[in-house]
Design a protein around this motif. Structure first.
Motif, PDB file in Angstrom:
ATOM      1  N   ALA A   1     -31.076 -11.384  22.015  1.00 42.07           N
ATOM      2  CA  ALA A   1     -30.229 -10.224  22.308  1.00 42.07           C
ATOM      3  C   ALA A   1     -30.169  -9.974  23.811  1.00 42.07           C
ATOM      4  N   GLU A   2     -28.966  -9.839  24.332  1.00 45.15           N
ATOM      5  CA  GLU A   2     -28.792  -9.513  25.749  1.00 45.15           C
ATOM      6  C   GLU A   2     -29.425  -8.154  26.061  1.00 45.15           C
ATOM      7  N   HIS A   3     -29.253  -7.243  25.138  1.00 39.90           N
ATOM      8  CA  HIS A   3     -29.765  -5.881  25.297  1.00 39.90           C
ATOM      9  C   HIS A   3     -30.777  -5.654  24.174  1.00 39.90           C
ATOM     10  N   LEU A   4     -32.055  -5.746  24.519  1.00 41.05           N
ATOM     11  CA  LEU A   4     -33.113  -5.666  23.510  1.00 41.05           C
ATOM     12  C   LEU A   4     -33.992  -4.442  23.742  1.00 41.05           C
ATOM     13  N   PHE A   5     -34.209  -3.693  22.667  1.00 38.72           N
ATOM     14  CA  PHE A   5     -35.035  -2.491  22.727  1.00 38.72           C
ATOM     15  C   PHE A   5     -36.215  -2.678  21.781  1.00 38.72           C
TER      16      PHE A   5
ATOM     17  N   VAL B   1     -40.045   5.965  24.690  1.00 38.56           N
ATOM     18  CA  VAL B   1     -39.031   4.905  24.722  1.00 38.56           C
ATOM     19  C   VAL B   1     -37.768   5.368  25.452  1.00 38.56           C
ATOM     20  N   LEU B   2     -37.410   6.631  25.291  1.00 40.66           N
ATOM     21  CA  LEU B   2     -36.230   7.131  26.006  1.00 40.66           C
ATOM     22  C   LEU B   2     -36.465   7.121  27.508  1.00 40.66           C
ATOM     23  N   ASP B   3     -37.663   7.457  27.923  1.00 45.25           N
ATOM     24  CA  ASP B   3     -37.996   7.460  29.347  1.00 45.25           C
ATOM     25  C   ASP B   3     -38.020   6.043  29.903  1.00 45.25           C
ATOM     26  N   GLU B   4     -38.690   5.144  29.189  1.00 38.94           N
ATOM     27  CA  GLU B   4     -38.865   3.776  29.681  1.00 38.94           C
ATOM     28  C   GLU B   4     -37.601   2.931  29.558  1.00 38.94           C
ATOM     29  N   MET B   5     -36.723   3.277  28.624  1.00 45.15           N
ATOM     30  CA  MET B   5     -35.557   2.432  28.344  1.00 45.15           C
ATOM     31  C   MET B   5     -34.238   3.062  28.776  1.00 45.15           C
ATOM     32  N   SER B   6     -34.297   4.091  29.592  1.00 44.98           N
ATOM     33  CA  SER B   6     -33.063   4.781  29.975  1.00 44.98           C
ATOM     34  C   SER B   6     -32.101   3.853  30.718  1.00 44.98           C
ATOM     35  N   ALA B   7     -32.624   3.046  31.638  1.00 44.62           N
ATOM     36  CA  ALA B   7     -31.758   2.126  32.384  1.00 44.62           C
ATOM     37  C   ALA B   7     -31.166   1.069  31.461  1.00 44.62           C
ATOM     38  N   ALA B   8     -31.980   0.571  30.539  1.00 42.22           N
ATOM     39  CA  ALA B   8     -31.502  -0.444  29.594  1.00 42.22           C
ATOM     40  C   ALA B   8     -30.448   0.140  28.647  1.00 42.22           C
ATOM     41  N   LEU B   9     -30.620   1.392  28.234  1.00 44.16           N
ATOM     42  CA  LEU B   9     -29.634   2.053  27.379  1.00 44.16           C
ATOM     43  C   LEU B   9     -28.310   2.210  28.121  1.00 44.16           C
TER      44      LEU B   9
END
Length: 201
Positions: A164-168, A33-41
């Protein structure tokens, strides 16, 4: 005792293997999840940092274990000098709203009273489908707050209704693995926001 805890009857080697397998699965999921969601984070951190710089506050909420995570998340930001509160932290208010109005609105009512444009709503749910969490996010969006959601499985209503604008969304069906990955995500998010705002972490 073994009637209450049947796993105690298992071979210690089986228990060790099971524990090691779960630890590996958890670590692999958190790395994924950290790899795939780095841009979103990074995007969420930028939006949250801008809100904090503008005087905004963070309101975190969730049910059950996610309520505990919401308290942890709020404490994480508060410890870094950023204003944050868990909406499930006041048991008198929660039970009053639940009893007198309805449990589905325990978060939405608080956000209507306390939140406003430029604040941040951070919702946690392992399913993404809890009605009171969904209504809280809907209220936050109506009040033009920055909305951040943490969900599991397929994202539930958070994903389906675009709440949510920012959804994980953690790609797992295990409540335990979802919560572990969510904790990793919001700790990294706090680090990123801290760096953006120049606060000490």
């Amino acid at each position: 005792m073994t009637g209450l805890y049947p796993f105690l009857r298992r071979d210690p080697l089986d228990l060790r293997a099971s524990t090691e397998a779960k630890a590996r699965t958890s670590l692999e999921l958190r790395r994924r999840v950290l790899d795939e969601m780095s841009a979103a984070l990074t995007a969420a951190a930028a939006a949250m940092a801008a809100a904090f710089r503008g005087g905004g506050r963070l309101f975190a909420f969730g049910n059950g274990g996610s309520s505990t995570d919401a308290q942890s998340l709020a404490a994480l930001f508060t410890a870094r000098g950023l204003p944050a509160v868990s909406l499930a932290g006041d048991s008198a208010l929660m039970t009053a709203l639940g009893n007198d109005v309805g449990f589905d609105v325990v978060f939405a009512r608080q956000l209507a009273a306390l939140g406003g444009a430029g604040d941040i709503a951070c919702a946690l749910s392992t399913s993404g489908g809890s009605p009171n969490v969904a209504r809280g996010l809907a209220q936050a969006r109506a009040r033009r707050m920055v909305t951040v959601g943490f969900a599991g499985s397929g994202g539930g209503r958070m994903a389906a209704d675009g709440l949510a604008e920012h959804l994980f969304v953690v790609p797992s069906a295990s409540v335990h693995r979802i919560q572990e990955a969510q904790a990793t995500l919001y700790h990294v998010l706090a680090d990123l926001v801290t760096a953006e705002t120049g606060r000490s972490g």
